[in-house]
Design a protein around this motif. Structure first.
Motif, PDB file in Angstrom:
ATOM      1  N   UNK A  18      42.502  -2.670 -70.653  1.00 17.46           N
ATOM      2  CA  UNK A  18      43.303  -1.498 -70.991  1.00 17.46           C
ATOM      3  C   UNK A  18      42.803  -0.253 -70.264  1.00 17.46           C
ATOM      4  N   UNK A  19      41.486  -0.158 -70.115  1.00 11.82           N
ATOM      5  CA  UNK A  19      40.909   0.977 -69.408  1.00 11.82           C
ATOM      6  C   UNK A  19      41.465   1.045 -67.983  1.00 11.82           C
ATOM      7  N   UNK A  20      41.497  -0.102 -67.332  1.00 10.50           N
ATOM      8  CA  UNK A  20      41.994  -0.167 -65.958  1.00 10.50           C
ATOM      9  C   UNK A  20      43.512  -0.002 -65.913  1.00 10.50           C
ATOM     10  N   UNK A  21      44.207  -0.755 -66.758  1.00 13.77           N
ATOM     11  CA  UNK A  21      45.668  -0.789 -66.696  1.00 13.77           C
ATOM     12  C   UNK A  21      46.297   0.555 -67.090  1.00 13.77           C
ATOM     13  N   UNK A  22      45.761   1.192 -68.127  1.00  9.18           N
ATOM     14  CA  UNK A  22      46.347   2.463 -68.548  1.00  9.18           C
ATOM     15  C   UNK A  22      46.164   3.533 -67.481  1.00  9.18           C
ATOM     16  N   UNK A  23      45.054   3.459 -66.735  1.00  7.56           N
ATOM     17  CA  UNK A  23      44.867   4.410 -65.640  1.00  7.56           C
ATOM     18  C   UNK A  23      45.978   4.210 -64.594  1.00  7.56           C
ATOM     19  N   UNK A  24      46.265   2.957 -64.288  1.00  7.13           N
ATOM     20  CA  UNK A  24      47.329   2.654 -63.320  1.00  7.13           C
ATOM     21  C   UNK A  24      48.698   3.114 -63.835  1.00  7.13           C
ATOM     22  N   UNK A  47      61.037  14.814 -73.958  1.00  7.83           N
ATOM     23  CA  UNK A  47      59.687  15.378 -74.135  1.00  7.83           C
ATOM     24  C   UNK A  47      58.621  14.280 -74.146  1.00  7.83           C
ATOM     25  N   UNK A  48      58.723  13.409 -73.159  1.00  8.77           N
ATOM     26  CA  UNK A  48      57.776  12.298 -73.071  1.00  8.77           C
ATOM     27  C   UNK A  48      56.467  12.775 -72.446  1.00  8.77           C
ATOM     28  N   UNK A  49      55.355  12.400 -73.060  1.00  3.58           N
ATOM     29  CA  UNK A  49      54.046  12.748 -72.510  1.00  3.58           C
ATOM     30  C   UNK A  49      53.802  11.919 -71.254  1.00  3.58           C
ATOM     31  N   UNK A  50      53.318  12.557 -70.191  1.00  2.00           N
ATOM     32  CA  UNK A  50      53.088  11.836 -68.939  1.00  2.00           C
ATOM     33  C   UNK A  50      51.757  11.078 -68.966  1.00  2.00           C
ATOM     34  N   UNK A  51      50.905  11.480 -69.868  1.00  2.00           N
ATOM     35  CA  UNK A  51      49.596  10.822 -69.979  1.00  2.00           C
ATOM     36  C   UNK A  51      49.469  10.312 -71.413  1.00  2.00           C
ATOM     37  N   UNK A  52      49.337   9.002 -71.572  1.00  2.00           N
ATOM     38  CA  UNK A  52      49.204   8.455 -72.928  1.00  2.00           C
ATOM     39  C   UNK A  52      47.946   7.588 -73.017  1.00  2.00           C
ATOM     40  N   UNK A  53      47.511   7.357 -74.222  1.00  2.00           N
ATOM     41  CA  UNK A  53      46.275   6.601 -74.434  1.00  2.00           C
ATOM     42  C   UNK A  53      46.513   5.094 -74.474  1.00  2.00           C
ATOM     43  N   UNK A 275      51.295  -6.390 -68.708  1.00  2.00           N
ATOM     44  CA  UNK A 275      51.109  -6.532 -70.149  1.00  2.00           C
ATOM     45  C   UNK A 275      52.468  -6.603 -70.831  1.00  2.00           C
ATOM     46  N   UNK A 276      52.462  -6.922 -72.105  1.00  6.99           N
ATOM     47  CA  UNK A 276      53.703  -6.888 -72.876  1.00  6.99           C
ATOM     48  C   UNK A 276      53.490  -6.145 -74.186  1.00  6.99           C
ATOM     49  N   UNK A 294      62.142  -7.347 -79.274  1.00  3.25           N
ATOM     50  CA  UNK A 294      62.531  -7.221 -77.867  1.00  3.25           C
ATOM     51  C   UNK A 294      61.260  -7.076 -77.019  1.00  3.25           C
ATOM     52  N   UNK A 295      61.264  -7.719 -75.855  1.00  2.00           N
ATOM     53  CA  UNK A 295      60.083  -7.719 -74.987  1.00  2.00           C
ATOM     54  C   UNK A 295      60.090  -6.503 -74.068  1.00  2.00           C
ATOM     55  N   UNK A 296      59.006  -5.760 -74.090  1.00  2.00           N
ATOM     56  CA  UNK A 296      58.791  -4.684 -73.122  1.00  2.00           C
ATOM     57  C   UNK A 296      57.720  -5.170 -72.153  1.00  2.00           C
ATOM     58  N   UNK A 297      57.982  -5.029 -70.851  1.00  2.00           N
ATOM     59  CA  UNK A 297      57.003  -5.497 -69.866  1.00  2.00           C
ATOM     60  C   UNK A 297      56.414  -4.318 -69.101  1.00  2.00           C
ATOM     61  N   UNK A 298      55.105  -4.362 -68.897  1.00  2.00           N
ATOM     62  CA  UNK A 298      54.393  -3.319 -68.169  1.00  2.00           C
ATOM     63  C   UNK A 298      53.809  -3.925 -66.907  1.00  2.00           C
ATOM     64  N   UNK A 299      53.863  -3.188 -65.811  1.00  2.00           N
ATOM     65  CA  UNK A 299      53.315  -3.703 -64.563  1.00  2.00           C
ATOM     66  C   UNK A 299      52.727  -2.567 -63.735  1.00  2.00           C
ATOM     67  N   UNK A 300      51.586  -2.818 -63.149  1.00  2.00           N
ATOM     68  CA  UNK A 300      50.927  -1.815 -62.313  1.00  2.00           C
ATOM     69  C   UNK A 300      51.480  -1.783 -60.890  1.00  2.00           C
TER      70      UNK A 300
END
Ligand SMILES: [Zn+2]
Length: 370
Positions: A18-24, A47-53, A275-276, A294-300
């Motif tokens: 998560x440390x690596x992926x969230x940075x990407x 009003x979406x935050x551009x940086x999230x945890x 990630x999903x 519902x599936x949300x997919x994340x990709x760097x």
């Protein structure tokens, strides 16, 4: 923004990954916010935050947005390839604009993922499709792109089917004679593989690829209509092709390269670059292990279009994280078919972020940082 892809694909546990992926992913939100105006307008209006945890706090775009909007974060002259979703002509196609960098990241990620399943040796390859699917340049379809992308993992590829999808027995018999008892790689879309299996069953023919591996992809929709589930499919593959190592993978044209491959336990695994998140279909709330939504997919990977966080139209179940009996780390899940049209429409009637006059989002995503 360079992306290091020489990472262990399934070895990082949650904290490290998560440390690596969230940075990407945060960097990608900023990149696309800066370079893709419709995306910027949507995020700003919400009003979406551009940086999230956390991965759950990213703002996913509904995949169907790519059907109604030209979403790209690059200049027109830098478009290197346009991928279109497969589908009937009556449906509007998704269009995904790639630059050279994104196309290269996609193929490099796919290599990392596939090599961890297939090894580095390129095996003789049987493509369960017809050759026209990649030579027809009129429409570089998702199917064509999928086969093109897999070609680098095999050698001396041959095509098992005729144009009308009937088996090409000459090719099959020659392949069979040449590689009898040797390790081979079979690849095809799930429904095409099933066509071949049925033809073999009809002819009471069996092929002896006991040392083979079958990689297959593409929706289960058609097979579910025929009441064919994964165990039935695997069983039939073992009986006709002789292949016992069978890996389905889940991927989509909107995120080529970051695919989710099925392990020996029948679980789809998230690689380090992806990630999903599973969300409730009605209210968008994040669901936990054992729950279906519902599936949300994340990709760097996506640099040229805002596709790093996408809400699919597929239903899935989160099965766990870092603790699959196969030993691979990361989240693992299953796909349980498409979400019915009516349900999708129902959801979009609730909260409505508008983008360029179209209805973009399927779900009202709760924003924690908004
Ligand atoms: Zn597993």
């Amino acid at each position: 923004m360079e992306l290091e892809l020489d990472l262990p694909v399934y070895e990082w546990a949650a904290t490290e990954k998560q440390l690596w992926l969230m940075r990407q992913l945060n960097a990608l939100t900023r990149l696309h916010h800066e370079h893709c105006l419709p995306y910027q307008r949507l995020l700003d209006s919400q009003r979406v935050a551009l940086e999230v945890q956390a991965r759950e706090d990213l703002y996913p775009l509904a995949v169907r947005l790519f059907k109604h909007n030209r979403l790209q974060s690059i200049a027109d002259e830098d478009v290197f390839r346009v991928l279109t979703s497969s589908g009937t002509t009556s449906q509007q196609l998704s269009r995904i604009y790639l630059d050279k960098l994104t196309a290269s990241l996609q193929s490099r990620a796919l290599v990392r993922i596939m090599q961890s399943w297939l090894g580095r040796e390129r095996l003789p390859m049987l493509i369960i499709d017809h050759p026209g699917v990649i030579t027809d340049r009129q429409q570089f379809s998702a199917r064509g792109a999928g086969i093109q992308g897999m070609l680098i993992f095999g050698r001396q590829p041959v095509y098992a089917l005729h144009e009308d999808l009937s088996p090409n027995w000459d090719v099959l018999d020659a392949f069979f004679d040449k590689w009898r008892g040797k390790p081979v790689l079979c690849f095809g879309f799930t429904f095409m593989v099933w066509q071949l299996i049925q033809a073999l069953q009809l002819q009471q023919k069996t092929l002896p690829f006991n040392e083979g591996v079958l990689i297959h992809s593409g929706g289960w929709k058609k097979l579910q209509d025929l009441a064919v589930d994964n165990p039935t499919f695997k069983n039939a593959v073992a009986q006709t092709l002789g292949v016992h190592r069978v890996h389905n993978f889940y991927g989509m044209v909107e995120q080529v390269g970051s695919v989710f491959v099925e392990c020996e336990q029948g679980h789809l695994h998230t690689p380090v670059f992806a990630d999903v998140v599973i969300r409730d279909i009605v209210n968008g709330h994040v669901l936990g292990v054992g729950q279906t939504g519902v599936i949300e997919v994340l990709s760097a990977l996506p640099r040229s279009y805002p596709g790093h966080a996408l809400l699919t139209e597929d239903r899935g179940t989160l099965l766990g994280e870092d603790d699959c009996p196969c030993g691979r780390k990361g989240r693992y899940f299953s796909v349980n078919g498409r979400i019915p049209r009516a349900e999708l429409r129902g959801c979009s009637d609730t909260v409505e972020p508008k983008m360029a006059g179209h209805i973009p989002s399927v779900l009202p995503i709760p924003q924690r940082n908004g």
